[in-house]
Design a protein around this motif. Structure first.
Motif, PDB file in Angstrom:
ATOM      1  N   THR B 105       1.711  -1.623 -13.137  1.00  0.00           N
ATOM      2  CA  THR B 105       1.410  -0.544 -11.876  1.00  0.00           C
ATOM      3  C   THR B 105       2.717  -1.022 -10.848  1.00  0.00           C
ATOM      4  O   THR B 105       3.051  -2.127 -10.823  1.00  0.00           O
ATOM      5  N   VAL B 106       2.886   0.310 -10.166  1.00  0.00           N
ATOM      6  CA  VAL B 106       3.797   0.144  -9.374  1.00  0.00           C
ATOM      7  C   VAL B 106       3.061   0.276  -7.749  1.00  0.00           C
ATOM      8  O   VAL B 106       2.219   0.979  -7.817  1.00  0.00           O
ATOM      9  N   GLY B 107       3.170  -0.765  -7.058  1.00  0.00           N
ATOM     10  CA  GLY B 107       2.491  -0.701  -5.784  1.00  0.00           C
ATOM     11  C   GLY B 107       2.233  -2.088  -5.143  1.00  0.00           C
ATOM     12  O   GLY B 107       2.428  -3.040  -5.887  1.00  0.00           O
ATOM     13  N   MET B 108       1.949  -2.060  -4.035  1.00  0.00           N
ATOM     14  CA  MET B 108       1.721  -3.444  -3.368  1.00  0.00           C
ATOM     15  C   MET B 108       0.314  -3.330  -2.557  1.00  0.00           C
ATOM     16  O   MET B 108       0.010  -2.210  -2.058  1.00  0.00           O
ATOM     17  N   LEU B 109      -0.169  -4.302  -2.460  1.00  0.00           N
ATOM     18  CA  LEU B 109      -1.395  -4.255  -1.865  1.00  0.00           C
ATOM     19  C   LEU B 109      -1.125  -4.576  -0.382  1.00  0.00           C
ATOM     20  O   LEU B 109      -0.541  -5.363   0.162  1.00  0.00           O
ATOM     21  N   VAL B 110      -1.764  -3.409   0.383  1.00  0.00           N
ATOM     22  CA  VAL B 110      -1.621  -3.398   1.921  1.00  0.00           C
ATOM     23  C   VAL B 110      -2.640  -3.167   2.656  1.00  0.00           C
ATOM     24  O   VAL B 110      -3.535  -2.269   2.137  1.00  0.00           O
ATOM     25  N   PRO B 111      -2.929  -3.897   3.639  1.00  0.00           N
ATOM     26  CA  PRO B 111      -3.978  -3.825   4.580  1.00  0.00           C
ATOM     27  C   PRO B 111      -3.892  -2.220   5.177  1.00  0.00           C
ATOM     28  O   PRO B 111      -2.927  -2.096   5.703  1.00  0.00           O
ATOM     29  N   ALA B 112      -5.434  -1.774   5.353  1.00  0.00           N
ATOM     30  CA  ALA B 112      -5.308  -0.670   6.136  1.00  0.00           C
ATOM     31  C   ALA B 112      -6.562  -0.779   7.108  1.00  0.00           C
ATOM     32  O   ALA B 112      -7.607  -1.192   6.545  1.00  0.00           O
ATOM     33  N   PRO B 113      -6.450  -0.604   8.335  1.00  0.00           N
ATOM     34  CA  PRO B 113      -5.131  -0.344   9.102  1.00  0.00           C
ATOM     35  C   PRO B 113      -4.146  -1.608   9.090  1.00  0.00           C
ATOM     36  O   PRO B 113      -4.714  -2.642   8.924  1.00  0.00           O
ATOM     37  N   ARG B 114      -3.042  -1.328   9.030  1.00  0.00           N
ATOM     38  CA  ARG B 114      -1.937  -2.557   9.070  1.00  0.00           C
ATOM     39  C   ARG B 114      -2.264  -3.295  10.115  1.00  0.00           C
ATOM     40  O   ARG B 114      -2.352  -2.978  11.290  1.00  0.00           O
ATOM     41  N   PRO B 115      -2.108  -4.724  10.102  1.00  0.00           N
ATOM     42  CA  PRO B 115      -2.384  -5.751  11.172  1.00  0.00           C
ATOM     43  C   PRO B 115      -1.249  -5.793  12.089  1.00  0.00           C
ATOM     44  O   PRO B 115      -0.711  -6.917  12.289  1.00  0.00           O
ATOM     45  N   ASP B 116      -0.773  -4.651  12.461  1.00  0.00           N
ATOM     46  CA  ASP B 116       0.231  -4.722  13.538  1.00  0.00           C
ATOM     47  C   ASP B 116      -0.318  -4.151  14.719  1.00  0.00           C
ATOM     48  O   ASP B 116      -1.664  -3.422  14.841  1.00  0.00           O
TER      49      ASP B 116
END
Lengths: 395, 350
Positions: B105-116
């Protein structure tokens, strides 16, 4: 530590099959990138017996889906306490998974169906005939006087019956009420004392039983040649860090609160009680010296590899240290292994393996190879890194 | 408000809290992990002190009774979910962990919304950050539930009488049928322990696990509050205030080591905390956690001065140290025995 198969280093033989069970080997290995770039291409087959789709599973050819703790009968114990802990099937196996015992049994049956027979050589130089045709039957009945242990619970009960510590306990009994071991064998260092928690070395202190050392006593002095003359460690001694990885920050990766190694590292409920993504800690002075602010994306790098994480600035850290709690899955870090942009991610990316030579001493008094007790480990304590602001974009 | 004939209370020994959040997880998975709109709610949370807490900066957000009067302070704005709690992020597990055709798999586990910013917050964002300077940096953990106050500002603030305090056990609840989502209770609660559910448009809060108290399991009578039964550090005691034989009563009223969190808010909380001892600073005699910080947080009642509160914190420390010394010298101490808490029945006495 025995090197096996024999003469591996001189014959050029290399591993062809990797079977991973009970581990997230690729993700957790020091020298992360070396393992992926050097070992992985040599392998014809990578099989992962796992209850989780983790980094190793993603890079395996075959994943055998296993049940987790609440879907099967199993046993758990350690020599650090005196209890035997049963796993019980609260729910049936989910999504076609099978218990570890059933998976191994299935593999034994599959091998039996091949009917392969061959001569195998043993470490002591003798040979043995391996007849796969009986493997399935052997698996279920070996050492049991014909009793069939194909059932998980029966196999657990057999284990209970076979140890002096637990002979007399029943699986139903310990499922109903957790039980202490009934007695401790010679292997243990303490008796089971009623109404007292188990602690180590009671037989040595109360019954004056000798320790397994050269002197039979607590012993710090080791008169082995390597300790005496080669490395001057006949007594415990402070040695300065190895002069390698000439970067300014010591890289520390302790066990975290939010995972057991990598298990649970990627769980939403856990991540919501952190900062949602991998973080690395610096002291205020180190952050300030680099113009970094809390929650800035940063790159942790050295000659072995790099990773991108977000910064947490905390005064509990001393200057000169970068800290990251361990076990982040590679897919939680910037890019993945197949990325060719130069990023060498994985939380173990900056770590390499430095074997401490004295740990290779074996067969001398208490210095005797025993899995998990004495042997060479991957020392990572001298790893150093730089931390810089990450200028790229993050998904 | 009708006369309260019974009052549940909870006491936390902060010297034993290890910040593991098992209480938080137990509460979360029991009560607020199923319904939409509850994702950000932590009826039980544990925050690092010093730190901004949950919601961010709750200690100065307003609410409570003005200067020990009966007038509820409703002047402060409502906390915003994104800014003050942090939007609870979701993850693209399917994208990352599902493979097709055998390809990695290509991809990265990312939180949404981003914690910025402005979503750079969560219930535990300030975990282990602390204050001070190495090697004397300091912090401790503060577990928090609804305090089920004897003088609840949320009850006083609600114009619908949807928030009520039960006569039989003093548990404060919100009648979900009466609630119209005005959120005066959230403004009124100085501990910010009431949460707005933006999906059902009602206010929701810690229920002290009342269904577990009402439907006692005869085979397991200690199966009471999840946050107590799951507590790894065994830091929590529960009992009725009227039960003078309980260990909680002894800790609060006989040994007098339990203090209230921000009693100046005037709500008379029914939770008590044993303040955390700490090692001495390097080359000094002061405790690493400044006693002033503790005195700003803990005390007995609304009218105490800062100096009186500080004296009480020091008194608690003196009692704890004196009793510990007795045991260290080979003697016995009822206080240390209670705090050691040999079995669940020593802590769960409801």
């Amino acid at each position: 530590m025995p090197l096996w198969p024999k003469d591996t280093l001189t014959t050029g033989r290399s591993p062809r099959v990797l079977f991973v069970w009970g581990a997230n080997y690729l993700n957790q290995a020091k020298g992360f990138l070396d393992v992926y770039q050097t070992l992985w291409p040599k392998l014809d087959l990578i099989v992962d017996l796992n209850f989780r789709m983790d980094t190793t599973a993603l890079y395996a050819d075959v994943v055998l889906p296993a049940t987790s703790w609440f879907e099967m009968w199993n046993l758990n114990t350690t020599d650090l306490h005196s209890y035997i802990i049963p796993f019980t099937p609260v729910i049936p196996p989910q999504f076609g998974s099978r218990s570890d015992w059933q998976i191994w049994q299935g593999l034994a049956d599959a091998l039996a169906n091949t009917g392969v027979v061959f001569q195998d050589s043993l470490p002591d130089g003798t040979t043995i005939t391996r007849d796969y045709a009986t493997l399935g039957t052997d698996f279920r009945t070996l050492n049991t006087d014909g009793q069939d242990l194909s059932d998980d619970k029966d196999a657990c009960q057999f284990l209970l019956d076979s140890s002096v510590e637990t002979n007399g306990l029943t699986m139903d009994g310990i499922a109903e009420q957790p039980a202490r071991l009934l007695e401790t064998s010679e292997e243990w260092t303490s008796d089971l004392l009623p109404n007292q928690a188990y602690y180590g070395f009671q037989r040595m202190t109360e019954h004056l039983k000798p320790l397994h050392t050269l002197t039979g006593r607590q012993q710090f002095y080791i008169d082995h040649d390597w300790y005496l003359s080669d490395f001057r460690e006949e007594l415990p001694v402070y040695k300065p860090p190895v002069d390698a990885d000439l970067y300014p920050l010591r890289w520390i990766t302790p066990h975290g609160r939010w995972s057991i190694h990598s298990t649970y590292r990627d769980l939403k409920f856990q991540l919501r009680m952190q900062r949602g993504r991998p973080i690395v800690y610096l002291s205020p002075s180190e952050a300030q010296a680099r113009g970094l602010l809390d929650n800035d994306p940063v790159e942790v790098l050295n000659d072995h590899g790099s990773l991108v994480a977000h910064l947490c600035v905390s005064p509990r850290l001393p200057a000169g240290m970068a800290l990251m709690y361990h076990g982040w899955e590679s897919y939680m870090l910037k890019n993945n292994l197949d990325d060719t942009s130069g990023f060498k991610n994985g939380w173990q990316g900056p770590c390499t393996i430095r074997i401490k030579p004295t740990q290779l001493v074996g067969g001398y008094a208490q210095l005797k190879f025993r899995l998990n007790y004495w042997g060479p480990t991957g020392n990572q304590k001298d790893t150093r890194v730089q931390v810089v602001k990450y200028a790229g974009t993050l998904p | 408000m009708a006369k309260i004939t019974g009052q549940v209370q909870m006491l936390f020994d902060l010297n034993k809290c290890l910040g593991c959040q098992t209480c938080t997880s137990a509460c979360k998975t029991a009560w607020t992990d199923k319904d939409q709109g509850q994702e950000y709610m932590y009826w039980n949370n544990v925050e690092t002190v010093p730190g901004r807490g949950y919601p961010k900066g709750w200690q100065t957000m307003g609410g409570g009774f003005k200067a020990c009067t009966n007038q509820v302070d409703l002047s402060a704005p409502l906390p915003s979910i994104n800014r003050d709690y942090g939007a609870p992020w979701e993850y693209n597990y399917d994208e990352v962990l599902t493979t097709e055709g055998g390809d990695a798999t290509v991809g990265m586990l990312v939180p949404a919304p981003r914690p910025d910013a402005p979503n750079d917050y969560s219930s535990n964002w300030d975990e282990d950050v602390g204050a001070g300077a190495h090697p004397d940096a300091y912090y401790f953990y503060l577990p928090r539930i609804c305090n089920h106050c004897s003088k609840p500002a949320c009850v006083a603030a609600c114009p619908r009488k949807a928030v009520y305090k039960r006569e039989e056990d003093g548990i404060v609840l919100i009648d979900q049928d009466r609630c119209r989502g005005y959120r005066y209770c959230i403004k009124g609660c100085p501990y910010k322990k009431i949460y707005w559910n933006p999906i059902v448009k009602k206010s929701q809060k810690c229920i002290f696990c009342y269904p577990r108290l009402e439907n006692e399991d005869p085979e397991n009578p200690l199966a009471k509050n999840f946050c107590v039964t799951q507590c790894v550090g065994r830091i929590r005691w529960v009992a009725y205030a009227e039960d003078t034989t309980s260990n909680l009563y002894k800790l609060v009223n006989v040994w007098r080591v339990g203090l209230r969190l921000h009693p100046e808010f005037g709500t008379e909380p029914n939770t008590f905390y044993i303040p955390p001892l700490s090692p001495r600073v390097t080359n000094g005699t002061a405790p690493r956690i400044p006693t002033d910080l503790l005195a700003e947080m803990f005390g007995d009642n609304c009218s105490q001065t800062f100096e009186q509160r500080k004296a009480r914190v020091e008194e608690v420390f003196a009692i704890l140290e004196q009793e510990r010394a007795k045991v260290a010298a080979g003697g016995t101490s009822e206080l240390v025995d209670i705090l050691t808490s040999y079995s669940e029945s020593d802590r769960i006495q409801l």
